[in-house]
Design a protein around this motif. Structure first.
Motif, short mmCIF file in Angstrom:
data_model
loop_
_atom_site.label_atom_id
_atom_site.label_comp_id
_atom_site.label_asym_id
_atom_site.label_seq_id
_atom_site.Cartn_x
_atom_site.Cartn_y
_atom_site.Cartn_z
N GLY A 7 0.65 -1.27 0.31
CA GLY A 7 -0.13 0.11 -0.07
C GLY A 7 0.63 1.34 -0.08
O GLY A 7 0.10 2.51 -0.10
N ASN A 8 1.99 1.13 -0.09
CA ASN A 8 3.08 2.69 -0.01
C ASN A 8 2.83 3.05 -1.62
O ASN A 8 2.70 2.40 -2.51
CB ASN A 8 4.50 1.99 -0.24
N ARG A 9 2.42 4.09 -1.71
CA ARG A 9 1.78 5.00 -2.88
C ARG A 9 2.96 6.09 -3.17
O ARG A 9 3.45 6.65 -2.26
CB ARG A 9 0.58 5.66 -2.75
N ASN A 10 3.17 5.88 -4.45
CA ASN A 10 4.11 7.15 -5.09
C ASN A 10 3.55 7.69 -6.12
O ASN A 10 3.05 7.43 -7.12
CB ASN A 10 5.36 6.45 -5.58
N ILE A 11 3.28 9.17 -5.92
CA ILE A 11 2.45 9.81 -6.95
C ILE A 11 3.57 10.51 -8.14
O ILE A 11 4.39 10.97 -7.65
CB ILE A 11 1.79 11.07 -6.21
N ALA A 66 4.66 14.24 0.16
CA ALA A 66 5.49 13.16 0.36
C ALA A 66 5.54 11.92 -0.36
O ALA A 66 6.57 11.30 -0.66
CB ALA A 66 5.02 12.95 1.87
N ASP A 67 4.32 11.33 -0.97
CA ASP A 67 4.42 10.51 -1.76
C ASP A 67 4.90 10.87 -3.20
O ASP A 67 5.56 9.75 -3.97
CB ASP A 67 2.97 10.19 -2.12
N PHE A 68 4.93 12.03 -3.74
CA PHE A 68 5.45 12.10 -4.84
C PHE A 68 6.96 12.31 -4.74
O PHE A 68 7.58 11.90 -5.70
CB PHE A 68 5.02 13.76 -5.34
N LEU A 69 7.38 12.75 -3.67
CA LEU A 69 8.97 12.58 -3.38
C LEU A 69 9.39 11.66 -3.01
O LEU A 69 10.71 11.39 -2.47
CB LEU A 69 9.34 13.85 -2.62
N SER A 70 8.68 10.63 -2.44
CA SER A 70 8.99 9.20 -2.05
C SER A 70 9.78 9.48 -0.48
O SER A 70 10.70 8.78 -0.20
CB SER A 70 10.06 8.38 -3.12
N VAL A 71 9.25 10.09 0.12
CA VAL A 71 9.45 10.41 1.57
C VAL A 71 8.49 10.27 2.63
O VAL A 71 7.18 10.12 2.22
CB VAL A 71 10.15 11.64 1.74
N ASP A 72 8.92 9.89 3.79
CA ASP A 72 7.83 9.61 4.72
C ASP A 72 7.26 11.21 5.37
O ASP A 72 7.96 12.03 5.25
CB ASP A 72 8.75 9.25 5.98
#
Length: 264
Positions: free
Chosen positions: A69-73, A186-192
């Motif tokens: 379920g980890n999302r990356n925009i 955060a999802d777009f930059l792949s960070v917490d």
């Protein structure tokens, strides 16, 4: 359908195509319009895609989501923008991303196969659209390279600085709006998200940025003062005096940090 002809003619896909040609191409390409509500999925990863989507109204996100379920925009789709063209142009390729509606609206779907076969019926118009499509695919490759540059930065601060630098260049202004709330950024930059929020607070304390989050719509604003001392974006006009904050979702340069840097 006629209502959206002016919008379609402003898109990069129909650049150079007149109104009559646009209408004829839409009919030949079996154009179909569908309405989507917020939260609806347009495409799922793994789907066979044989159509190009054109956002007529509303907003959507192209996302990658793993098994946990980890999302990356990857990007935001706005009215007039296309999606799905890379998969539709390769019949054997399956979608590797999801397309999710984040603001209800309408999407126009056109058949790639019909477009390829339009050259006999509408040679001039079809050739223009195909040429435009090639340009759009090349542009998407550039955007992908840009995204890779963001997420390849070593620290959360560097990722934020890289992204905001590009946004400042794009808007050519010291105050601008970003299309993400905190979780989406955060999802777009792949960070917490928590780590990013903590870094934003530190950057604000350091005088690099200034932002404000509305309690009801968590769209925050970021201000990147460090940009003004870089020759690469020296054409961005700084505000005459420091601004604490502009308004919901907007960004403004914090000139105090610039003055501090100038003295050192």
């Amino acid at each position: 359908m006629e209502t959206y002809i002016p919008l379609l003619r402003q898109t990069a896909l129909f650049n150079g195509v007149n109104e009559k040609e646009t209408e004829a191409l839409l009919q030949h390409m079996e154009a179909k319009k569908r309405r989507f509500d917020k939260g609806n999925f347009v495409f799922y990863a793994g789907d066979d895609i044989n159509v190009i989507g054109i956002m007529l109204s509303g907003l959507a996100h192209i996302v990658q989501e793993d098994y946990w379920g980890n999302r990356n925009i990857l990007t935001t789709i706005q009215p007039g923008q296309l999606f799905g063209e890379a998969f539709a142009a390769l019949p054997e390729a399956k979608a590797v991303v999801d397309v999710i509606i984040i603001e209800k609206g309408e999407i126009l779907f056109i058949s790639v196969d019909s477009l390829m076969n339009s050259e006999n019926a509408l040679p001039g118009a079809a050739r223009k659209v195909l040429r435009n499509l090639m340009g759009l695919l090349a542009q998407k490759n550039l955007l992908l390279a840009q995204k890779i540059r963001y997420i390849s930065q070593r620290s959360t601060r560097q990722k934020l600085m890289a992204y905001l630098s590009d946004e400042a260049r794009t808007h050519r202004a010291s105050a601008f709006t970003i299309p993400f709330n905190r979780q989406q950024l955060a999802d777009f930059l792949s960070v917490d998200r928590s780590a990013m929020s903590a870094e934003l607070s530190r950057m604000k304390k350091d005088g690099l940025i200034d932002y404000k989050k509305d309690e009801f719509a968590p769209v925050f604003s970021i201000i990147l003062s460090a940009l003004l001392k870089e020759n690469a974006i020296s054409d961005i006009p700084p505000p005459r005096k420091p601004k604490k904050f502009i308004s919901q979702g907007k960004i403004s340069i914090a000139t105090t940090a610039v003055k501090k840097e100038a003295r050192t």
